[in-house]
Design a protein around this motif. Structure first.
Motif, PDB file in Angstrom:
ATOM      1  N   ARG A  61       0.834  -1.211   0.000  1.00 40.90           N
ATOM      2  CA  ARG A  61       0.000   0.000   0.000  1.00 40.90           C
ATOM      3  C   ARG A  61       0.866   1.257   0.000  1.00 40.90           C
ATOM      4  O   ARG A  61       1.905   1.312   0.649  1.00 40.90           O
ATOM      5  N   SER A  62       0.399   2.274  -0.704  1.00 43.41           N
ATOM      6  CA  SER A  62       1.116   3.552  -0.741  1.00 43.41           C
ATOM      7  C   SER A  62       0.879   4.313   0.559  1.00 43.41           C
ATOM      8  O   SER A  62      -0.021   3.985   1.339  1.00 43.41           O
ATOM      9  N   ARG A  63       1.656   5.347   0.786  1.00 44.80           N
ATOM     10  CA  ARG A  63       1.490   6.162   2.003  1.00 44.80           C
ATOM     11  C   ARG A  63       0.093   6.755   2.098  1.00 44.80           C
ATOM     12  O   ARG A  63      -0.448   6.917   3.183  1.00 44.80           O
ATOM     13  N   GLU A  64      -0.488   7.088   0.943  1.00 45.89           N
ATOM     14  CA  GLU A  64      -1.828   7.668   0.922  1.00 45.89           C
ATOM     15  C   GLU A  64      -2.886   6.650   1.344  1.00 45.89           C
ATOM     16  O   GLU A  64      -3.981   7.023   1.737  1.00 45.89           O
ATOM     17  N   GLU A  65      -2.560   5.368   1.244  1.00 48.03           N
ATOM     18  CA  GLU A  65      -3.498   4.299   1.594  1.00 48.03           C
ATOM     19  C   GLU A  65      -3.274   3.780   3.020  1.00 48.03           C
ATOM     20  O   GLU A  65      -3.795   2.742   3.391  1.00 48.03           O
ATOM     21  N   ARG A  92       1.401   0.619  10.435  1.00 45.76           N
ATOM     22  CA  ARG A  92       0.548   0.793   9.254  1.00 45.76           C
ATOM     23  C   ARG A  92      -0.925   0.545   9.576  1.00 45.76           C
ATOM     24  O   ARG A  92      -1.773   0.697   8.707  1.00 45.76           O
ATOM     25  N   SER A 191      -3.748  10.474  13.858  1.00 41.58           N
ATOM     26  CA  SER A 191      -2.565   9.939  13.168  1.00 41.58           C
ATOM     27  C   SER A 191      -1.770   9.102  14.148  1.00 41.58           C
ATOM     28  O   SER A 191      -1.853   9.293  15.347  1.00 41.58           O
TER      29      SER A 191
END
Length: 192
Positions: A61-65, A92, A191
């Protein structure tokens, strides 16, 4: 409709045998866009193989995901605990919604599940909510489910008499479960 109030992606982790079309997990995937982590073998679930597949999915998965929410049913709950005890990538994951974990310490245990012993009981490194049924005697009586929740450091939501909280429970889209997930997830840190 967004998959989730926090717009966090959801990875769906079915249990032994997978979740068929009438299962709330499959219905949530269709309704909300949750992504299933597909296992190579749903009938002969090897713990190490399942853990590796979850790890690969998260690493792809990308950072955006990221981060993701894990929504697990039955053996999928034990997958979360086993994976989290070994992975260096638990950051993650924002949290885990764990529904109807089975009692894998009962005897006799089906031979297909022996690779899942010993049961991983370490505290999860991310927030978790465990949903337990009051009448899931075939798979996991309420006291055993509560003991798992305590060991894993999970909050508990007692769901009432829903059996194994699966397609046989007649839940359809299980809007109550999704409401519990949404309310719990809204309290997660923004976050990690």
């Amino acid at each position: 409709m967004p998959a989730h109030p926090l717009a966090l992606p959801i990875l769906s982790l079915p249990g032994w045998g997978g979740s068929g079309p009438g299962h709330w997990q499959s219905r949530w995937e269709a309704l909300h866009g949750d992504q299933r982590v597909e296992q190579a073998d749903w009938r002969q679930p090897l713990r190490g193989d399942w853990m590796m597949r979850l790890e690969e999915t998260l690493l792809s998965r990308s950072r955006e995901e990221l981060p993701v929410l894990l929504v697990a049913h039955s053996l999928g709950c034990h997958l979360v605990a086993a994976w989290a005890s070994h992975s260096r990538n638990t950051g993650r994951v924002a949290g885990a919604f764990l529904v109807a974990p089975p009692d894998l310490e009962r005897d006799p245990l089906p031979p297909q599940l022996h690779s899942w012993r010993p049961v991983q009981r370490l505290r999860l490194p991310f927030p978790a909510l465990l949903v337990a049924s009051s009448n899931d005697e075939v798979y996991c009586a309420l006291p055993q489910a509560l003991a798992l929740a305590e060991d894993w450091g999970a909050e508990v939501r007692e769901a009432g008499a829903l059996g194994h909280v699966n397609a046989d429970s007649g839940l359809g889209d299980w809007p109550q479960g999704r409401a519990w997930l949404n309310a719990w997830a809204a309290r997660l840190p923004a976050s990690r």
